[in-house]
Design a protein around this motif. Structure first.
Motif, PDB file in Angstrom:
ATOM      1  N   SER A 177     -14.551 -67.363  34.893  1.00 26.37           N
ATOM      2  CA  SER A 177     -13.500 -67.991  35.668  1.00 26.37           C
ATOM      3  C   SER A 177     -12.436 -66.946  35.952  1.00 26.37           C
ATOM      4  O   SER A 177     -12.351 -65.948  35.234  1.00 26.37           O
ATOM      5  N   GLY A 178     -11.630 -67.190  36.992  1.00 30.90           N
ATOM      6  CA  GLY A 178     -10.575 -66.222  37.308  1.00 30.90           C
ATOM      7  C   GLY A 178     -10.622 -65.851  38.773  1.00 30.90           C
ATOM      8  O   GLY A 178     -11.376 -66.444  39.552  1.00 30.90           O
ATOM      9  N   PRO A 179      -9.817 -64.852  39.168  1.00 34.07           N
ATOM     10  CA  PRO A 179      -9.750 -64.470  40.580  1.00 34.07           C
ATOM     11  C   PRO A 179     -11.084 -63.932  41.090  1.00 34.07           C
ATOM     12  O   PRO A 179     -11.750 -63.166  40.383  1.00 34.07           O
ATOM     13  N   GLU A 180     -11.405 -64.299  42.311  1.00 36.95           N
ATOM     14  CA  GLU A 180     -12.671 -63.852  42.931  1.00 36.95           C
ATOM     15  C   GLU A 180     -12.774 -62.321  42.920  1.00 36.95           C
ATOM     16  O   GLU A 180     -13.833 -61.763  42.670  1.00 36.95           O
ATOM     17  N   GLN A 181     -11.641 -61.629  43.153  1.00 41.55           N
ATOM     18  CA  GLN A 181     -11.693 -60.163  43.231  1.00 41.55           C
ATOM     19  C   GLN A 181     -12.120 -59.511  41.907  1.00 41.55           C
ATOM     20  O   GLN A 181     -12.533 -58.360  41.879  1.00 41.55           O
ATOM     21  N   TYR A 182     -12.010 -60.253  40.799  1.00 36.96           N
ATOM     22  CA  TYR A 182     -12.411 -59.691  39.499  1.00 36.96           C
ATOM     23  C   TYR A 182     -13.691 -60.330  38.950  1.00 36.96           C
ATOM     24  O   TYR A 182     -14.044 -60.137  37.787  1.00 36.96           O
ATOM     25  N   ASN A 183     -14.364 -61.121  39.793  1.00 38.25           N
ATOM     26  CA  ASN A 183     -15.602 -61.773  39.355  1.00 38.25           C
ATOM     27  C   ASN A 183     -16.771 -60.845  39.673  1.00 38.25           C
ATOM     28  O   ASN A 183     -16.947 -60.435  40.818  1.00 38.25           O
ATOM     29  N   ASP A 184     -17.570 -60.487  38.675  1.00 40.14           N
ATOM     30  CA  ASP A 184     -18.719 -59.616  38.986  1.00 40.14           C
ATOM     31  C   ASP A 184     -20.028 -60.404  39.107  1.00 40.14           C
ATOM     32  O   ASP A 184     -21.105 -59.816  39.146  1.00 40.14           O
TER      33      ASP A 184
END
Ligand code: ASP
Length: 292
Positions: A177-184
């Motif tokens: 979970s979290g910001p899309e820019q930090y989702n791998d």
């Protein structure tokens, strides 16, 4: 190679063996390695990992030596290999290393003394994963079926990467979970509001500002409201679920200050358990039971 480099190459049985030994240490087991010396070589900042390894050494009768990076020959260009080989020649019995480079230990293959990985780049942090697992096991008495949400800056977090791999192998259900820019995109995504209702463990991660090439493009207040653990979200958490964070925490960003020591938080317990898992890893490695 000897020591603890990554949990990826250890079997589930070996991982459980380390955690069981850590629990024995917590229950009072004593092991004595008086006369041995170990050094902590930290090329990146650390409070918990470095000093809990040193506490673990002291509890085992081992003399810890600290490496002063700023005053060392690293700034004359000495390589990691040459530095570790030097300590080996000086007679230390083991070395704990944290380094900015992923899988830095590949170049240390000829080293004969045990090496303990205190974190490599964004790749892995095996003793953190072990202390997280120990904390979960103490709470739930099992791993199988436990639902964990890894929340925050997944892409830059060695804790997220290390935890996800082992937790999946242990039969745990892992979400990010979290910001899309930090989702791998290595695990299924879950919205934080759904995660707090359904997951047993909310494993928060620090926003790794020092690894960012670009600005977050979101204010700290917005981050907390959208992706952070607020007291309001705590009030909606699943019964008996817990909050973990490897620390250091960014108060007011991924976690509201009042949540750090709230009743659901296991953050300081994780730190306490860290000493015991490090005692267990050192003991097994010095007995020749951890090899790659
Ligand atoms: N202390 C952990 C690490 O070294 C977590 C963090 O710094 O965010 O990876």
């Amino acid at each position: 190679m000897k020591g603890l480099l990554t949990l990826k190459s250890l079997s589930i049985d070996q991982i459980k063996q380390i955690i069981n030994l850590a629990i024995d240490f917590k229950n009072g087991l004593k092991v004595d390695f008086t006369g041995k010396k170990m050094v902590t070589l930290f090329y990146e900042n650390s409070t918990r990992t470095q000093y809990s390894f040193q506490m673990a050494m002291l509890n085992l009768g081992i003399t810890p030596l600290s490496f002063n990076l700023a005053g060392s020959s690293v700034y004359k260009g000495e390589t990691l290999y040459d530095t570790v080989r030097t300590f080996e020649s000086l007679g230390v019995d083991g070395v704990v290393i944290r380094h900015t480079q992923d899988v830095y230990y590949k170049e240390l293959d000829p080293i004969q003394i045990p090496i303990f990985n205190g974190g490599d780049g964004t790749s892995d942090h095996p003793t953190q994963t072990l202390l997280d697992l120990m904390t979960i096991y103490e709470e739930f008495g099992r791993y199988e079926g436990i639902k964990v949400a890894l929340v925050g800056d997944i892409a830059h977090s060695r804790v997220a990467h290390g935890n996800a791999e082992v937790m999946k192998r242990l039969g745990m259900e892992i979400f990010v979970s979290g910001p899309e820019q930090y989702n791998d995109h290595t695990c299924p995504y879950i919205d934080l509001d759904d995660a707090v209702k359904t997951c047993d463990v909310i494993n928060l991660l620090r926003v790794q500002f020092e690894r960012h090439k670009e600005d977050m493009n979101i204010t700290k207040e917005e981050y907390l409201q959208k992706y952070g653990m607020t007291t309001e979200r705590v009030s909606r958490m699943k019964k008996n679920s817990i909050i973990m964070h490897p620390a250091p925490v960014n108060r007011g960003i991924e976690i509201e200050s009042d949540v750090v020591e709230c009743e659901r938080s296991r953050i300081y317990k994780q730190m306490t358990n860290g000493v015991f898992v490090r005692m267990a890893a050192i003991t097994m490695a010095l007995r020749g039971e951890l090899r790659y």
